[in-house]
Design a protein around this motif. Structure first.
Motif, PDB file in Angstrom:
ATOM      1  N   ARG A   1     -14.760 -20.740 -59.079  1.00 36.12           N
ATOM      2  CA  ARG A   1     -16.062 -20.109 -59.223  1.00 36.12           C
ATOM      3  C   ARG A   1     -15.859 -18.695 -59.748  1.00 36.12           C
ATOM      4  NH1 ARG A   1     -20.268 -21.048 -55.986  1.00 36.12           N
ATOM      5  NH2 ARG A   1     -21.306 -19.651 -57.449  1.00 36.12           N
ATOM      6  N   THR A   2     -16.694 -18.291 -60.725  1.00 32.74           N
ATOM      7  CA  THR A   2     -16.590 -16.964 -61.318  1.00 32.74           C
ATOM      8  C   THR A   2     -17.837 -16.155 -60.986  1.00 32.74           C
ATOM      9  OG1 THR A   2     -15.242 -17.816 -63.137  1.00 32.74           O
ATOM     10  CG2 THR A   2     -16.268 -15.672 -63.461  1.00 32.74           C
TER      11      THR A   2
ATOM     12  N   MET B   1      -7.668  -3.042 -64.834  1.00 31.86           N
ATOM     13  CA  MET B   1      -7.302  -3.006 -63.425  1.00 31.86           C
ATOM     14  C   MET B   1      -7.380  -4.414 -62.879  1.00 31.86           C
ATOM     15  SD  MET B   1      -9.016   0.360 -61.692  1.00 31.86           S
ATOM     16  CE  MET B   1     -10.633  -0.363 -61.785  1.00 31.86           C
ATOM     17  N   GLY B   2      -6.764  -4.620 -61.737  1.00 32.36           N
ATOM     18  CA  GLY B   2      -6.822  -5.932 -61.107  1.00 32.36           C
ATOM     19  C   GLY B   2      -6.610  -5.829 -59.615  1.00 32.36           C
ATOM     20  N   GLY B   3      -6.844  -6.937 -58.951  1.00 36.42           N
ATOM     21  CA  GLY B   3      -6.624  -7.029 -57.517  1.00 36.42           C
ATOM     22  C   GLY B   3      -6.671  -8.481 -57.105  1.00 36.42           C
ATOM     23  N   SER B   4      -6.148  -8.793 -55.943  1.00 37.89           N
ATOM     24  CA  SER B   4      -6.160 -10.193 -55.507  1.00 37.89           C
ATOM     25  C   SER B   4      -6.013 -10.293 -53.999  1.00 37.89           C
ATOM     26  CB  SER B   4      -5.029 -10.980 -56.181  1.00 37.89           C
ATOM     27  OG  SER B   4      -3.769 -10.573 -55.686  1.00 37.89           O
ATOM     28  N   LEU B   5      -6.485 -11.412 -53.469  1.00 35.59           N
ATOM     29  CA  LEU B   5      -6.252 -11.828 -52.088  1.00 35.59           C
ATOM     30  C   LEU B   5      -5.853 -13.294 -52.175  1.00 35.59           C
ATOM     31  CD1 LEU B   5      -9.406 -10.221 -50.405  1.00 35.59           C
ATOM     32  CD2 LEU B   5      -7.047  -9.411 -50.200  1.00 35.59           C
ATOM     33  N   ASN B   6      -4.702 -13.641 -51.610  1.00 38.25           N
ATOM     34  CA  ASN B   6      -4.153 -14.968 -51.866  1.00 38.25           C
ATOM     35  C   ASN B   6      -4.215 -15.937 -50.697  1.00 38.25           C
ATOM     36  OD1 ASN B   6      -3.356 -14.520 -54.588  1.00 38.25           O
ATOM     37  ND2 ASN B   6      -1.677 -13.258 -53.838  1.00 38.25           N
ATOM     38  N   ASP B   7      -4.812 -15.545 -49.581  1.00 37.28           N
ATOM     39  CA  ASP B   7      -4.825 -16.450 -48.437  1.00 37.28           C
ATOM     40  C   ASP B   7      -6.130 -16.307 -47.668  1.00 37.28           C
ATOM     41  OD1 ASP B   7      -3.924 -18.371 -46.680  1.00 37.28           O
ATOM     42  OD2 ASP B   7      -2.814 -16.959 -45.439  1.00 37.28           O
ATOM     43  N   LEU B   8      -7.242 -16.729 -48.298  1.00 36.77           N
ATOM     44  CA  LEU B   8      -8.556 -16.690 -47.660  1.00 36.77           C
ATOM     45  C   LEU B   8      -8.913 -18.091 -47.179  1.00 36.77           C
ATOM     46  CD1 LEU B   8     -10.574 -14.487 -50.190  1.00 36.77           C
ATOM     47  CD2 LEU B   8      -9.720 -13.800 -47.953  1.00 36.77           C
ATOM     48  N   ARG B   9      -9.067 -18.252 -45.885  1.00 38.62           N
ATOM     49  CA  ARG B   9      -9.434 -19.555 -45.324  1.00 38.62           C
ATOM     50  C   ARG B   9     -10.865 -19.452 -44.813  1.00 38.62           C
ATOM     51  NH1 ARG B   9      -4.771 -22.679 -44.902  1.00 38.62           N
ATOM     52  NH2 ARG B   9      -2.862 -21.459 -45.253  1.00 38.62           N
ATOM     53  N   LEU B  10     -11.790 -20.084 -45.534  1.00 38.90           N
ATOM     54  CA  LEU B  10     -13.211 -19.980 -45.235  1.00 38.90           C
ATOM     55  C   LEU B  10     -13.671 -21.224 -44.478  1.00 38.90           C
ATOM     56  CD1 LEU B  10     -14.533 -18.604 -48.664  1.00 38.90           C
ATOM     57  CD2 LEU B  10     -13.536 -17.355 -46.727  1.00 38.90           C
ATOM     58  N   ASN B  11     -14.289 -20.994 -43.323  1.00 35.00           N
ATOM     59  CA  ASN B  11     -14.763 -22.090 -42.477  1.00 35.00           C
ATOM     60  C   ASN B  11     -16.263 -21.977 -42.240  1.00 35.00           C
ATOM     61  OD1 ASN B  11     -12.066 -23.081 -42.007  1.00 35.00           O
ATOM     62  ND2 ASN B  11     -11.784 -21.345 -40.615  1.00 35.00           N
TER      63      ASN B  11
ATOM     64  N   LYS C   1     -12.881 -14.086 -59.586  1.00 33.07           N
ATOM     65  CA  LYS C   1     -12.693 -15.540 -59.603  1.00 33.07           C
ATOM     66  C   LYS C   1     -12.226 -16.001 -58.228  1.00 33.07           C
ATOM     67  CE  LYS C   1     -11.928 -16.678 -64.444  1.00 33.07           C
ATOM     68  NZ  LYS C   1     -11.034 -17.340 -65.423  1.00 33.07           N
ATOM     69  N   MET C   2     -12.947 -16.994 -57.687  1.00 35.09           N
ATOM     70  CA  MET C   2     -12.575 -17.605 -56.425  1.00 35.09           C
ATOM     71  C   MET C   2     -12.008 -18.998 -56.729  1.00 35.09           C
ATOM     72  SD  MET C   2     -13.215 -15.602 -53.805  1.00 35.09           S
ATOM     73  CE  MET C   2     -13.423 -16.667 -52.379  1.00 35.09           C
ATOM     74  N   VAL C   3     -10.747 -19.193 -56.382  1.00 36.29           N
ATOM     75  CA  VAL C   3     -10.080 -20.473 -56.631  1.00 36.29           C
ATOM     76  C   VAL C   3      -9.966 -21.231 -55.318  1.00 36.29           C
ATOM     77  CG1 VAL C   3      -8.015 -21.604 -57.502  1.00 36.29           C
ATOM     78  CG2 VAL C   3      -8.748 -19.440 -58.504  1.00 36.29           C
ATOM     79  N   ASN C   4     -10.677 -22.349 -55.224  1.00 36.86           N
ATOM     80  CA  ASN C   4     -10.636 -23.194 -54.030  1.00 36.86           C
ATOM     81  C   ASN C   4      -9.451 -24.146 -54.162  1.00 36.86           C
ATOM     82  OD1 ASN C   4     -11.023 -25.319 -52.136  1.00 36.86           O
ATOM     83  ND2 ASN C   4     -13.222 -24.875 -52.052  1.00 36.86           N
TER      84      ASN C   4
ATOM     85  N   HIS D   1      -9.508 -23.358 -48.571  1.00 36.17           N
ATOM     86  CA  HIS D   1      -8.438 -22.359 -48.700  1.00 36.17           C
ATOM     87  C   HIS D   1      -8.567 -21.731 -50.082  1.00 36.17           C
ATOM     88  CE1 HIS D   1      -3.834 -21.493 -48.251  1.00 36.17           C
ATOM     89  NE2 HIS D   1      -4.574 -20.412 -48.213  1.00 36.17           N
ATOM     90  N   TYR D   2      -8.772 -20.418 -50.150  1.00 37.29           N
ATOM     91  CA  TYR D   2      -9.092 -19.746 -51.409  1.00 37.29           C
ATOM     92  C   TYR D   2      -8.081 -18.664 -51.762  1.00 37.29           C
ATOM     93  CZ  TYR D   2     -13.846 -21.697 -51.668  1.00 37.29           C
ATOM     94  OH  TYR D   2     -14.923 -22.535 -51.777  1.00 37.29           O
ATOM     95  N   SER D   3      -8.015 -18.381 -53.059  1.00 37.43           N
ATOM     96  CA  SER D   3      -7.430 -17.140 -53.551  1.00 37.43           C
ATOM     97  C   SER D   3      -8.499 -16.429 -54.358  1.00 37.43           C
ATOM     98  CB  SER D   3      -6.194 -17.405 -54.412  1.00 37.43           C
ATOM     99  OG  SER D   3      -6.526 -18.169 -55.546  1.00 37.43           O
ATOM    100  N   LEU D   4      -8.431 -15.099 -54.373  1.00 36.38           N
ATOM    101  CA  LEU D   4      -9.420 -14.271 -55.057  1.00 36.38           C
ATOM    102  C   LEU D   4      -8.702 -13.406 -56.079  1.00 36.38           C
ATOM    103  CD1 LEU D   4     -12.255 -12.214 -53.366  1.00 36.38           C
ATOM    104  CD2 LEU D   4     -10.650 -11.086 -54.884  1.00 36.38           C
ATOM    105  N   ASN D   5      -9.178 -13.429 -57.326  1.00 40.01           N
ATOM    106  CA  ASN D   5      -8.588 -12.613 -58.388  1.00 40.01           C
ATOM    107  C   ASN D   5      -9.669 -11.751 -59.034  1.00 40.01           C
ATOM    108  OD1 ASN D   5      -5.804 -13.429 -58.459  1.00 40.01           O
ATOM    109  ND2 ASN D   5      -6.520 -15.414 -59.174  1.00 40.01           N
ATOM    110  N   VAL D   6      -9.363 -10.482 -59.239  1.00 39.40           N
ATOM    111  CA  VAL D   6     -10.308  -9.541 -59.845  1.00 39.40           C
ATOM    112  C   VAL D   6      -9.708  -8.981 -61.128  1.00 39.40           C
ATOM    113  CG1 VAL D   6     -11.629  -7.415 -59.549  1.00 39.40           C
ATOM    114  CG2 VAL D   6     -11.170  -8.890 -57.572  1.00 39.40           C
ATOM    115  N   THR D   7     -10.518  -8.924 -62.180  1.00 37.47           N
ATOM    116  CA  THR D   7     -10.115  -8.302 -63.435  1.00 37.47           C
ATOM    117  C   THR D   7     -11.200  -7.330 -63.861  1.00 37.47           C
ATOM    118  OG1 THR D   7      -8.960 -10.320 -64.117  1.00 37.47           O
ATOM    119  CG2 THR D   7      -9.395  -8.689 -65.829  1.00 37.47           C
ATOM    120  N   ALA D   8     -10.802  -6.118 -64.226  1.00 36.36           N
ATOM    121  CA  ALA D   8     -11.763  -5.109 -64.683  1.00 36.36           C
ATOM    122  C   ALA D   8     -11.186  -4.402 -65.900  1.00 36.36           C
ATOM    123  CB  ALA D   8     -12.048  -4.097 -63.575  1.00 36.36           C
ATOM    124  N   LYS D   9     -11.963  -4.341 -66.969  1.00 37.93           N
ATOM    125  CA  LYS D   9     -11.537  -3.628 -68.177  1.00 37.93           C
ATOM    126  C   LYS D   9     -12.062  -2.200 -68.142  1.00 37.93           C
ATOM    127  CE  LYS D   9     -11.273  -7.802 -71.035  1.00 37.93           C
ATOM    128  NZ  LYS D   9     -11.750  -8.483 -72.267  1.00 37.93           N
TER     129      LYS D   9
END
Length: 417
Positions: A67-68, A114-124, A57-60, A86-94
């Motif tokens: 966006r999923t 399992m999970g993972g994330s990136l919380n400070d993605l600035r896309l230009n 999931k990309m959260v703008n 400015h985005y955060s990225l969240n990953v979920t895996a069963k």
């Protein structure tokens, strides 16, 4: 004149079509370049395929758009058609039972996640982004979890604001009895306000090795064992009052907490509030304490910590970084207890709204997302989703990603219909 008018009409149409084509080209160019991402964990995503492909999931935060994306069996995914921002990225895996047994080496391991994330993605626009591999983390499986959190308060019959009716429900999410003897309810510092919180010395953004507690309550006071049976829950009230039953409190509140098992009562002889019929928790840490313990109605980080009393006393007390202090508050207001993440059994990052991910206080290893009612004084709570039901035992979802694990409950303390 007629010919001239027709000529102007043709030119106008051609101009309009050209403008449309220009707008179409401009619209297409407003997306940033595609981002290729590979989600891996040990053999998974390399020599072993995922039985259930991970979800991204990309959260703008700029446009408040989510966006999923679905990765393939190898854990590869292309993040496309993303607007700059400015985005955060969240990953979920069963993970299936077999996958968990393979990656943990435990022949008795159950299905997990399992999970993972990136919380400070600035896309230009015009920039190329290479995220390559993102290593996921196994979500820990703890017996006692935070099942429901009601923090935002309610309105009074006259339209006023009321927040003495907050509560937190803990639940034994395992098939074995669970002792609460060494469990603490912790509220992490909230001094970052609505933006990013402080960068503590020695920490890395998004990968904190500690949580920073503003308040700590030992759930079961003293040293006598308190046990939750499998599937048993206990309500922790800020004030164990019959809120919606007595006009002295708030008849418009959604809850009656007179049956709560525990209460956050401040043991001060000058405390003007009643000590209701609920077992008092033990106030362990609150340097600048008040007579009533309430977290922010905008959300705060709440966790369950398991430690002996000796370990809790040994955890370092640190001062909030100076740039986040208000000079008009006393020094005691800024003291926090520094607790290593390995002592955290469950954590829920309560956010102001679904796009306020810059306010996250927990690393992804504790909570890769955040739960929210997205409102204040609304009389709503957040509650875990049911994963499965086996007879009388209800198993609640716990992937260490509160965005996925929690939903809004419009009727706190009551099951969702």
């Amino acid at each position: 004149m007629k010919t001239l008018r027709n000529t102007w009409l043709v030119l106008a149409v051609l101009s309009f079509c050209a403008a449309c084509q220009k707008d179409a080209r401009l619209y297409d160019s407003e997306y940033v370049e595609d981002i290729h991402l590979h989600l891996v964990y040990q053999e998974l995503g390399t020599t072993l395929n995922y039985s259930t492909p991970p979800e991204v999931k990309m959260v703008n935060r700029t446009e408040q758009i989510i966006r999923t994306f679905q990765a393939d069996e190898q854990g590869k995914v292309v993040l496309d058609s993303l607007l700059p921002g400015h985005y955060s990225l969240n990953v979920t895996a069963k993970l299936s039972e077999k996958e968990m047994q393979t990656v943990t080496g435990d022949p008795d391991a159950r299905a997990g996640s399992m999970g993972g994330s990136l919380n400070d993605l600035r896309l230009n626009l015009g920039e190329t982004y290479t995220l390559d591999e993102l290593e996921l983390m196994i979500s820990s499986s703890n017996p006692v979890v935070l099942k429901e959190l009601y923090y935002a308060g309610s309105k009074t019959p006259s339209g006023g604001n009321y927040r003495n009716d907050s509560f937190y429900t803990i639940y034994n999410n395992s098939i074995d009895p669970a002792s609460l003897e060494d469990y603490y309810l912790v509220a992490s510092e909230n001094f970052g306000g609505f933006g990013p919180g402080p960068l503590w010395p020695g920490e890395e953004v998004g990968h904190y090795k500690h949580i920073y507690a503003a308040t700590v309550w030992k759930i079961a006071a003293g040293s006598d064992p308190v046990v939750l049976a499998p599937g048993e829950e206990a309500v922790i009230a800020v004030m164990a009052a019959p809120h919606n039953q007595n006009p002295e409190f708030n008849l418009a509140s959604p809850v009656d907490l007179s049956g709560a098992r525990f209460e956050a009562y401040c043991p001060d002889p000058e405390n003007p509030h009643a000590d209701f019929h609920a077992q008092n928790m033990e106030l362990t840490f609150w340097p600048d304490y008040g007579y009533l313990w309430r977290i922010s109605v905008f959300g705060q980080a709440i966790s369950l910590v398991k430690a002996t009393q000796e370990e809790m006393k040994s955890f370092e007390e640190v001062m909030l970084p100076e740039s986040f202090r208000d000079p008009f508050e006393s020094d005691e207001y800024w003291i926090c207890k520094k607790i290593p993440v390995q002592y955290v059994m469950d954590a829920v990052d309560l956010l102001q709204n679904s796009t306020s991910t810059e306010c996250k206080r927990f690393p992804a290893s504790l909570d890769a997302g955040g739960a929210t009612v997205s409102d204040t004084y609304c009389g709503k709570s957040v509650v875990r989703k049911v994963q499965s039901v086996n007879g009388d035992f209800v198993l609640y979802q716990d992937t260490n990603n509160s965005t996925e694990d929690f939903v809004v409950n419009p009727t706190p303390l009551k099951p969702l219909s």
